[in-house]
Motif scaffolding. Sequence first.
Motif, PDB file in Angstrom:
ATOM      1  N   ASP A 244       0.838  -1.197   0.000  1.00  0.00           N
ATOM      2  CA  ASP A 244       0.000   0.000   0.000  1.00  0.00           C
ATOM      3  C   ASP A 244       0.873   1.246   0.000  1.00  0.00           C
ATOM      4  O   ASP A 244       2.107   1.168   0.092  1.00  0.00           O
ATOM      5  CB  ASP A 244      -0.946   0.003   1.205  1.00  0.00           C
ATOM      6  CG  ASP A 244      -2.334   0.514   0.858  1.00  0.00           C
ATOM      7  OD1 ASP A 244      -2.427   1.473   0.062  1.00  0.00           O
ATOM      8  OD2 ASP A 244      -3.319  -0.023   1.385  1.00  0.00           O
ATOM      9  N   SER A 245       0.238   2.413  -0.076  1.00  0.00           N
ATOM     10  CA  SER A 245       0.939   3.689  -0.113  1.00  0.00           C
ATOM     11  C   SER A 245       1.510   4.023   1.264  1.00  0.00           C
ATOM     12  O   SER A 245       1.081   3.483   2.291  1.00  0.00           O
ATOM     13  CB  SER A 245      -0.018   4.800  -0.546  1.00  0.00           C
ATOM     14  OG  SER A 245      -0.998   5.012   0.468  1.00  0.00           O
ATOM     15  N   GLN A 246       2.471   4.942   1.281  1.00  0.00           N
ATOM     16  CA  GLN A 246       3.059   5.360   2.546  1.00  0.00           C
ATOM     17  C   GLN A 246       2.007   5.985   3.455  1.00  0.00           C
ATOM     18  O   GLN A 246       2.020   5.772   4.680  1.00  0.00           O
ATOM     19  CB  GLN A 246       4.198   6.354   2.289  1.00  0.00           C
ATOM     20  CG  GLN A 246       5.057   6.660   3.503  1.00  0.00           C
ATOM     21  CD  GLN A 246       5.905   5.474   3.950  1.00  0.00           C
ATOM     22  OE1 GLN A 246       6.076   4.517   3.213  1.00  0.00           O
ATOM     23  NE2 GLN A 246       6.437   5.544   5.159  1.00  0.00           N
ATOM     24  N   ASP A 247       1.094   6.764   2.884  1.00  0.00           N
ATOM     25  CA  ASP A 247       0.032   7.376   3.697  1.00  0.00           C
ATOM     26  C   ASP A 247      -0.828   6.322   4.361  1.00  0.00           C
ATOM     27  O   ASP A 247      -1.202   6.451   5.535  1.00  0.00           O
ATOM     28  CB  ASP A 247      -0.834   8.296   2.831  1.00  0.00           C
ATOM     29  CG  ASP A 247      -0.127   9.591   2.457  1.00  0.00           C
ATOM     30  OD1 ASP A 247       0.900   9.909   3.090  1.00  0.00           O
ATOM     31  OD2 ASP A 247      -0.606  10.271   1.534  1.00  0.00           O
ATOM     32  N   ALA A 248      -1.159   5.254   3.618  1.00  0.00           N
ATOM     33  CA  ALA A 248      -1.978   4.180   4.188  1.00  0.00           C
ATOM     34  C   ALA A 248      -1.224   3.446   5.285  1.00  0.00           C
ATOM     35  O   ALA A 248      -1.804   3.071   6.310  1.00  0.00           O
ATOM     36  CB  ALA A 248      -2.406   3.211   3.090  1.00  0.00           C
ATOM     37  N   LEU A 249       0.075   3.240   5.086  1.00  0.00           N
ATOM     38  CA  LEU A 249       0.878   2.570   6.110  1.00  0.00           C
ATOM     39  C   LEU A 249       0.923   3.391   7.388  1.00  0.00           C
ATOM     40  O   LEU A 249       0.802   2.860   8.500  1.00  0.00           O
ATOM     41  CB  LEU A 249       2.300   2.329   5.597  1.00  0.00           C
ATOM     42  CG  LEU A 249       2.448   1.435   4.360  1.00  0.00           C
ATOM     43  CD1 LEU A 249       3.898   1.424   3.907  1.00  0.00           C
ATOM     44  CD2 LEU A 249       1.978   0.010   4.648  1.00  0.00           C
ATOM     45  N   LEU A 250       1.091   4.694   7.248  1.00  0.00           N
ATOM     46  CA  LEU A 250       1.167   5.569   8.416  1.00  0.00           C
ATOM     47  C   LEU A 250      -0.161   5.648   9.161  1.00  0.00           C
ATOM     48  O   LEU A 250      -0.187   5.919  10.363  1.00  0.00           O
ATOM     49  CB  LEU A 250       1.604   6.976   7.985  1.00  0.00           C
ATOM     50  CG  LEU A 250       3.052   7.101   7.500  1.00  0.00           C
ATOM     51  CD1 LEU A 250       3.284   8.466   6.865  1.00  0.00           C
ATOM     52  CD2 LEU A 250       4.022   6.865   8.646  1.00  0.00           C
ATOM     53  N   ALA A 251      -1.265   5.420   8.449  1.00  0.00           N
ATOM     54  CA  ALA A 251      -2.597   5.537   9.048  1.00  0.00           C
ATOM     55  C   ALA A 251      -3.145   4.201   9.541  1.00  0.00           C
ATOM     56  O   ALA A 251      -4.328   4.115   9.888  1.00  0.00           O
ATOM     57  CB  ALA A 251      -3.558   6.147   8.030  1.00  0.00           C
ATOM     58  N   ASP A 252      -2.314   3.160   9.573  1.00  0.00           N
ATOM     59  CA  ASP A 252      -2.768   1.832  10.018  1.00  0.00           C
ATOM     60  C   ASP A 252      -3.414   1.924  11.397  1.00  0.00           C
ATOM     61  O   ASP A 252      -2.774   2.309  12.373  1.00  0.00           O
ATOM     62  CB  ASP A 252      -1.560   0.886  10.062  1.00  0.00           C
ATOM     63  CG  ASP A 252      -1.952  -0.559  10.362  1.00  0.00           C
ATOM     64  OD1 ASP A 252      -3.144  -0.837  10.599  1.00  0.00           O
ATOM     65  OD2 ASP A 252      -1.047  -1.422  10.357  1.00  0.00           O
ATOM     66  N   VAL A 253      -4.673   1.556  11.490  1.00  0.00           N
ATOM     67  CA  VAL A 253      -5.431   1.719  12.735  1.00  0.00           C
ATOM     68  C   VAL A 253      -4.894   0.849  13.866  1.00  0.00           C
ATOM     69  O   VAL A 253      -5.132   1.148  15.048  1.00  0.00           O
ATOM     70  CB  VAL A 253      -6.930   1.429  12.481  1.00  0.00           C
ATOM     71  CG1 VAL A 253      -7.172  -0.051  12.202  1.00  0.00           C
ATOM     72  CG2 VAL A 253      -7.797   1.885  13.654  1.00  0.00           C
ATOM     73  N   VAL A 254      -4.144  -0.215  13.540  1.00  0.00           N
ATOM     74  CA  VAL A 254      -3.602  -1.085  14.590  1.00  0.00           C
ATOM     75  C   VAL A 254      -2.088  -0.902  14.756  1.00  0.00           C
ATOM     76  O   VAL A 254      -1.452  -1.669  15.484  1.00  0.00           O
ATOM     77  CB  VAL A 254      -3.950  -2.566  14.340  1.00  0.00           C
ATOM     78  CG1 VAL A 254      -5.446  -2.754  14.255  1.00  0.00           C
ATOM     79  CG2 VAL A 254      -3.260  -3.110  13.090  1.00  0.00           C
ATOM     80  N   PHE A 255      -1.511   0.112  14.085  1.00  0.00           N
ATOM     81  CA  PHE A 255      -0.094   0.467  14.253  1.00  0.00           C
ATOM     82  C   PHE A 255       0.843  -0.705  13.924  1.00  0.00           C
ATOM     83  O   PHE A 255       1.903  -0.845  14.527  1.00  0.00           O
ATOM     84  CB  PHE A 255       0.171   0.947  15.691  1.00  0.00           C
ATOM     85  CG  PHE A 255      -0.856   1.913  16.215  1.00  0.00           C
ATOM     86  CD1 PHE A 255      -0.841   3.243  15.808  1.00  0.00           C
ATOM     87  CD2 PHE A 255      -1.854   1.493  17.087  1.00  0.00           C
ATOM     88  CE1 PHE A 255      -1.796   4.140  16.279  1.00  0.00           C
ATOM     89  CE2 PHE A 255      -2.815   2.377  17.563  1.00  0.00           C
ATOM     90  CZ  PHE A 255      -2.788   3.703  17.154  1.00  0.00           C
ATOM     91  N   GLY A 256       0.460  -1.520  12.936  1.00  0.00           N
ATOM     92  CA  GLY A 256       1.205  -2.741  12.664  1.00  0.00           C
ATOM     93  C   GLY A 256       2.185  -2.669  11.513  1.00  0.00           C
ATOM     94  O   GLY A 256       3.022  -3.556  11.363  1.00  0.00           O
ATOM     95  N   ALA A 257       2.122  -1.620  10.674  1.00  0.00           N
ATOM     96  CA  ALA A 257       2.967  -1.557   9.481  1.00  0.00           C
ATOM     97  C   ALA A 257       4.397  -1.189   9.853  1.00  0.00           C
ATOM     98  O   ALA A 257       4.631  -0.304  10.671  1.00  0.00           O
ATOM     99  CB  ALA A 257       2.401  -0.548   8.491  1.00  0.00           C
ATOM    100  N   LYS A 258       5.358  -1.877   9.222  1.00  0.00           N
ATOM    101  CA  LYS A 258       6.778  -1.583   9.404  1.00  0.00           C
ATOM    102  C   LYS A 258       7.432  -1.542   8.021  1.00  0.00           C
ATOM    103  O   LYS A 258       7.097  -2.338   7.144  1.00  0.00           O
ATOM    104  CB  LYS A 258       7.453  -2.651  10.265  1.00  0.00           C
ATOM    105  CG  LYS A 258       6.838  -2.846  11.648  1.00  0.00           C
ATOM    106  CD  LYS A 258       7.588  -3.926  12.414  1.00  0.00           C
ATOM    107  CE  LYS A 258       7.004  -4.135  13.803  1.00  0.00           C
ATOM    108  NZ  LYS A 258       5.790  -4.964  13.765  1.00  0.00           N
ATOM    109  N   GLN A 259       8.396  -0.638   7.855  1.00  0.00           N
ATOM    110  CA  GLN A 259       8.990  -0.431   6.537  1.00  0.00           C
ATOM    111  C   GLN A 259       9.665  -1.691   6.016  1.00  0.00           C
ATOM    112  O   GLN A 259       9.632  -1.983   4.822  1.00  0.00           O
ATOM    113  CB  GLN A 259       9.996   0.719   6.589  1.00  0.00           C
ATOM    114  CG  GLN A 259      10.426   1.213   5.217  1.00  0.00           C
ATOM    115  CD  GLN A 259       9.265   1.812   4.421  1.00  0.00           C
ATOM    116  OE1 GLN A 259       8.504   2.623   4.944  1.00  0.00           O
ATOM    117  NE2 GLN A 259       9.105   1.393   3.168  1.00  0.00           N
ATOM    118  N   GLN A 260      10.292  -2.466   6.909  1.00  0.00           N
ATOM    119  CA  GLN A 260      11.049  -3.641   6.474  1.00  0.00           C
ATOM    120  C   GLN A 260      10.169  -4.703   5.827  1.00  0.00           C
ATOM    121  O   GLN A 260      10.641  -5.533   5.067  1.00  0.00           O
ATOM    122  CB  GLN A 260      11.814  -4.235   7.664  1.00  0.00           C
ATOM    123  CG  GLN A 260      12.880  -5.257   7.273  1.00  0.00           C
ATOM    124  CD  GLN A 260      12.728  -6.558   8.042  1.00  0.00           C
ATOM    125  OE1 GLN A 260      11.623  -7.030   8.285  1.00  0.00           O
ATOM    126  NE2 GLN A 260      13.854  -7.139   8.412  1.00  0.00           N
TER     127      GLN A 260
END
Length: 308
Positions: A244-260
């Motif tokens: 997904d887009s960087q904006d979507a990653l930053l807005a993850d409602v469960v704070f689970g996205a990591k760049q790696q």
Amino acid sequence: MNHMHIARKLISREGDVTPVVLEAMANTSDPRLKQVMTSLVSHLHQFVLEARLTEEEFEFGLRWIAALGHHTNESNNEVVLAADVIGVSTLIDLINNNGMQGETMSALLGPFYRGHAPHCVSGECIARSETPGAGLVFTGRVIGAQGYPVEGAVLDVWQASPVGLYENQDESQGDFNLRGKFTTDADGCFHFVSVKPAGYPVPTDGPVGDLLRAQQRAPMRPAHIHFIVYAPGHKTLVTQIFADSQDALLADVVFGAKQQIVGDFVRHDRPDVEFPGMKAPFYTCRYDFKLVAGTPSYPIPPISGKKA
């Protein structure tokens, strides 16, 4: 009358409560239970004192916690979802899986892992019923900390459909649609066919939804595919590969996205002989999972079946 079990000091003001409760628990025989409960009670009491909760607020909070249980069933785990949206699940994840040994970063199990997915042969498609969306070929290897191939590793895969629902939430999807298990070959390789995932909202028809609305938070998760990678002699990896887009990653409602663990999902607008049978447009993604030595374990599925 035997007064041996009466507290040394009767409670008369708010400052008396915490030490009396801690004293009552002081004889706990399990040292870890004693440590955890002492910390929990101390911090919980301090929270109540700091927030100066009213009786009405306390009663509302108890009803909200009870509602989590009432909204947890075979197809939805509201308790797990609640821990996810307040960041507790991610804290637990990072405390126990910090990636400091070079291993693939972990991510949340989430509330929609069923377990008992069917075993598949390499290259099989996990879209078992009519599923809209662009096709996806996912390939990769499972390797150890020193780069050696891990043969016989089992990858348990599951994802939401491009309409934003897991099969247990959607009567139109077949049982175990977009779920499957794959085993690595002698070179540690695996591959499977699916559909490109899409972002979706977490369920908002229960107490977690009430909380998100009160906090004016969007309920969205970025697009991702879940993986459990299990191999003898290695620590089990629970993770997600994001698309997904960087904006979507930053807005993850469960704070689970990591760049790696953001995958490189490459779009193909023409048929490709390297990927026979794939109808354009389709996507490919390659991701190698690195495990570290350890004792494997398997998470307990938070749900067991489809929506009634």
